[in-house]
Design an enzyme around this catalytic site. Sequence first.
Site, PDB file in Angstrom:
ATOM      1  N   ASP A   1      77.850  33.677  54.391  1.00 54.33           N
ATOM      2  CA  ASP A   1      77.743  35.118  54.663  1.00 54.33           C
ATOM      3  C   ASP A   1      79.017  35.577  55.379  1.00 54.33           C
ATOM      4  OD1 ASP A   1      76.716  37.763  54.986  1.00 54.33           O
ATOM      5  OD2 ASP A   1      74.680  36.961  55.098  1.00 54.33           O
TER       6      ASP A   1
ATOM      7  N   ASP B   1      17.767  51.814  29.935  1.00 55.69           N
ATOM      8  CA  ASP B   1      16.917  51.166  30.939  1.00 55.69           C
ATOM      9  C   ASP B   1      15.600  50.763  30.288  1.00 55.69           C
ATOM     10  OD1 ASP B   1      16.600  50.466  33.806  1.00 55.69           O
ATOM     11  OD2 ASP B   1      14.776  51.657  33.519  1.00 55.69           O
TER      12      ASP B   1
ATOM     13  N   GLY C   1      82.368  33.910  54.705  1.00 54.83           N
ATOM     14  CA  GLY C   1      83.132  34.426  53.569  1.00 54.83           C
ATOM     15  C   GLY C   1      82.456  35.648  52.967  1.00 54.83           C
ATOM     16  N   ASP C   2      83.220  36.304  52.060  1.00 53.96           N
ATOM     17  CA  ASP C   2      82.696  37.483  51.367  1.00 53.96           C
ATOM     18  C   ASP C   2      82.431  37.066  49.927  1.00 53.96           C
ATOM     19  OD1 ASP C   2      82.476  39.776  49.827  1.00 53.96           O
ATOM     20  OD2 ASP C   2      83.822  40.942  51.118  1.00 53.96           O
ATOM     21  N   PHE C   3      81.184  37.119  49.486  1.00 49.03           N
ATOM     22  CA  PHE C   3      80.900  36.557  48.164  1.00 49.03           C
ATOM     23  C   PHE C   3      81.537  37.353  47.022  1.00 49.03           C
ATOM     24  CE2 PHE C   3      76.407  38.186  49.248  1.00 49.03           C
ATOM     25  CZ  PHE C   3      76.563  39.436  48.658  1.00 49.03           C
TER      26      PHE C   3
ATOM     27  N   ARG D   1      67.082  38.724  48.255  1.00 53.48           N
ATOM     28  CA  ARG D   1      67.248  40.109  48.718  1.00 53.48           C
ATOM     29  C   ARG D   1      68.722  40.532  48.689  1.00 53.48           C
ATOM     30  NH1 ARG D   1      65.987  43.381  52.684  1.00 53.48           N
ATOM     31  NH2 ARG D   1      64.261  44.700  52.078  1.00 53.48           N
TER      32      ARG D   1
HETATM   33  O1  LIG Z   1      12.156  40.721  26.096  1.00 54.22           O
HETATM   34  C1  LIG Z   1      13.074  41.117  26.834  1.00 54.22           C
HETATM   35  N1  LIG Z   1      12.901  42.139  27.706  1.00 54.22           N
HETATM   36  C2  LIG Z   1      13.888  42.590  28.492  1.00 54.22           C
HETATM   37  C3  LIG Z   1      15.136  42.010  28.455  1.00 54.22           C
HETATM   38  C4  LIG Z   1      16.284  42.437  29.339  1.00 54.22           C
HETATM   39  O2  LIG Z   1      15.781  42.979  30.536  1.00 54.22           O
HETATM   40  C5  LIG Z   1      16.786  43.805  31.132  1.00 54.22           C
HETATM   41  C6  LIG Z   1      16.140  45.076  31.600  1.00 54.22           C
HETATM   42  O3  LIG Z   1      16.770  45.547  32.745  1.00 54.22           O
HETATM   43  P1  LIG Z   1      17.599  46.907  32.804  1.00 54.22           P
HETATM   44  O4  LIG Z   1      17.177  47.823  31.749  1.00 54.22           O
HETATM   45  O5  LIG Z   1      17.536  47.379  34.195  1.00 54.22           O
HETATM   46  O6  LIG Z   1      19.074  46.454  32.445  1.00 54.22           O
HETATM   47  P2  LIG Z   1      20.030  45.448  33.217  1.00 54.22           P
HETATM   48  O7  LIG Z   1      19.982  44.079  32.593  1.00 54.22           O
HETATM   49  O8  LIG Z   1      19.814  45.504  34.684  1.00 54.22           O
HETATM   50  O9  LIG Z   1      21.456  46.020  32.854  1.00 54.22           O
HETATM   51  P3  LIG Z   1      22.030  47.486  33.205  1.00 54.22           P
HETATM   52  O10 LIG Z   1      23.421  47.233  33.685  1.00 54.22           O
HETATM   53  O11 LIG Z   1      21.995  48.242  31.914  1.00 54.22           O
HETATM   54  O12 LIG Z   1      21.170  48.123  34.252  1.00 54.22           O
HETATM   55  C7  LIG Z   1      17.795  44.097  30.033  1.00 54.22           C
HETATM   56  O13 LIG Z   1      18.968  43.332  30.303  1.00 54.22           O
HETATM   57  C8  LIG Z   1      17.132  43.548  28.785  1.00 54.22           C
HETATM   58  O14 LIG Z   1      18.067  43.088  27.842  1.00 54.22           O
HETATM   59  C9  LIG Z   1      15.314  40.919  27.564  1.00 54.22           C
HETATM   60  O15 LIG Z   1      16.431  40.330  27.486  1.00 54.22           O
HETATM   61  N2  LIG Z   1      14.281  40.545  26.763  1.00 54.22           N
END
Ligand SMILES: O=c1[nH]cc([C@@H]2O[C@H](COP(=O)(O)OP(=O)(O)OP(=O)(O)O)[C@@H](O)[C@H]2O)c(=O)[nH]1
Length: 624
Positions: free
Chosen positions: A491, A89, A516-518, A533
């Site tokens: 049939d 994230d 008929g009977d096949f 079927r």
């Molecule tokens: O310079 C850049 N900064 C960020 C990014 C992209 O931004 C997203 C960040 O979002 P997140 O971490 O929530 O990830 P998602 O895309 O929603 O995918 P998930 O399925 O993992 O939650 C991320 O895609 C970065 O690559 C960028 O491209 N350049």
Amino acid sequence: MVLMNPVISKLTGKLVVLASASPRRLEILTNVGLRFEVVPSWFKETLDKRLFKTPHEYAVETAKQKALEVAKRMPFKHLKTPDIVIGADTVVTVDGLILEKPVDKQDAYRMLSRLSGKEHSVFTGVAIILCHEKEDTFQLNAFIIDFYEETKVKFADLSDDLLWEYINSGEPMDKAGGYGIQALGGMLVEYVHGDFLNVVGFPLNQFCKKLGLIFSPPGSLTHNSTQNSPQGSPVDTVPPAEPAASSPPGSPTHNGPPDSQGQNIPSASTAHNVSTHVNNVREHETEDGKEKLSKMIELMDGFKASKVLFTASKLRVFDVLRSSKTGELQAEDVAQEIKASIMGTERLLEACVSLGLLQRTGKEYTNTAMSRHFLLSDGPLSLQGYIQHCNELVWPLFTHLETAVREGTNQHEKAFGKTSNLFQDAYYSRHEVKLRFMKAMHSIAKVSGRDVATAFDLSKYKTACDLGGCTGAMAYEFAKAHPGLSVTMFDLPEVIEMRGHFRPHDADDRVSFVAGDFFKDELPKADVYILARILHDWSDEKVHILLSKIAKACNPGCCVLVSEIFLDEDRKGPSRGLLQALSMTEGRQRSASEYSLLLKSHGFTAAQVKHTHNLLDAILCVTE
Ligand SMILES: O=c1[nH]cc([C@@H]2O[C@H](COP(=O)(O)OP(=O)(O)OP(=O)(O)O)[C@@H](O)[C@H]2O)c(=O)[nH]1
């Protein structure tokens, strides 16, 4: 210096899953040769940011929840347990705020104007989950290694015009902080301190270092039962995974030195915190576990649902509701019409509502669209005939399933008495049984006929013969679909004599009937032989007898069209076909290639297979 390939190669043969929909993460990991599957996480990024002392704790927790959700889902939804799940994230922090992906253009503008002319931090939290499903338990053991990386980025002073031009390019919308440093967003940047790929969404360098530590020889996490973290810090054992939002604010998710609000945030190049946990997740308490349990309940109750459908159909509940002036009736009125108790009727109607067969507003019951479509006895696509057949014939057979399985025999005799020839002795001996059986075949032919008749281009053929075509419903569908085709329905005499019952009001005179009977009688000459079927009812031996008769009757260029439920080639489905097999007599369910092989041995080749997504599929084979 991290040696990339040796680290990545440690993962060879393991099922590695990237729990992310980010195309950038996919690209970064693919570029270093990692082999993995992508299973985007369904975890909603809605953790309460106020509960976290620092932005990176928020990013790490979100990454962990994303990865855990996939690790828990895969054994149920994908029927495989991954070895490693990677979640990430990325967030941007400025002025004490955490910025994620903008929700709209205005939001992107607010983010970017806040970043203009300033330095900000980009944090990517990463969770690596090492999974292991305990055999025969609902527990998933998960070792979690999480870390984060921080990169500092300084934006130039940006004019509104430039910002809006950038926003209107569409680039900001799926990116943390509203910019993509790897593309147009790079133009906004004065400097970057730290790992560039971390800004793009994945801190590859640290990730590889962590992998090196995880998969290093004895004393490492996976080999040492004391499970020291890569940095030697002890392993936390935590109880079943809790929703992260409910963890105590600022709860330590990291072992090792705490970084404190801003003072001690490690620089981009320092090794960051790592924590390792063991999670015992009781699967039936998770969303996926619940789904599995409800599937189980559905299976246990399936017979009750079927019997509700059969009973409501037999008592003509759907016809009664349709015939009322307004199309709706209260339970008492229905009870009177179907000559049943009020209490019993009320229970039946309520059960029908729960199954989607009826709907209720206040005290009034009406048919649903599905019931109007398939359950009115005179509807063009009525399944009533087949439903009554299931109730009167298949249901009793299934009550003897255990004996059928033990003995490997059909239980027809136990359920209905001795027969030597199923069709002649059982189905066609008594008028009402014959009529019921024919109605069942009729309803299947009516519902699936059009899809079967139009499955292939038959325009070059002039004549067809529907062998064992019962009521002629399929033959009429073929005539309707192919204006140049005349169809003979062939049939048993006791079937043909009933044809008047099923003659459509707009009967086409290109359809004729021959008795008929096949297996015994000469077959009518035709360009196309239709076996709808039929073959599943017979052993391979009998099928060969029939196909050799057809082959003899055929001229070069003639064809055979077989319509059946086709089993998947691995015989793992569809369950409709496999369930039907349990009450079959001497026949067997087959896959398209099994039918094709049978036909090939009689000179019918060049199979075209059509999966119609209706009750019956079809295969067309031509003589050489
Ligand atoms: O310079 C850049 N900064 C960020 C990014 C992209 O931004 C997203 C960040 O979002 P997140 O971490 O929530 O990830 P998602 O895309 O929603 O995918 P998930 O399925 O993992 O939650 C991320 O895609 C970065 O690559 C960028 O491209 N350049």
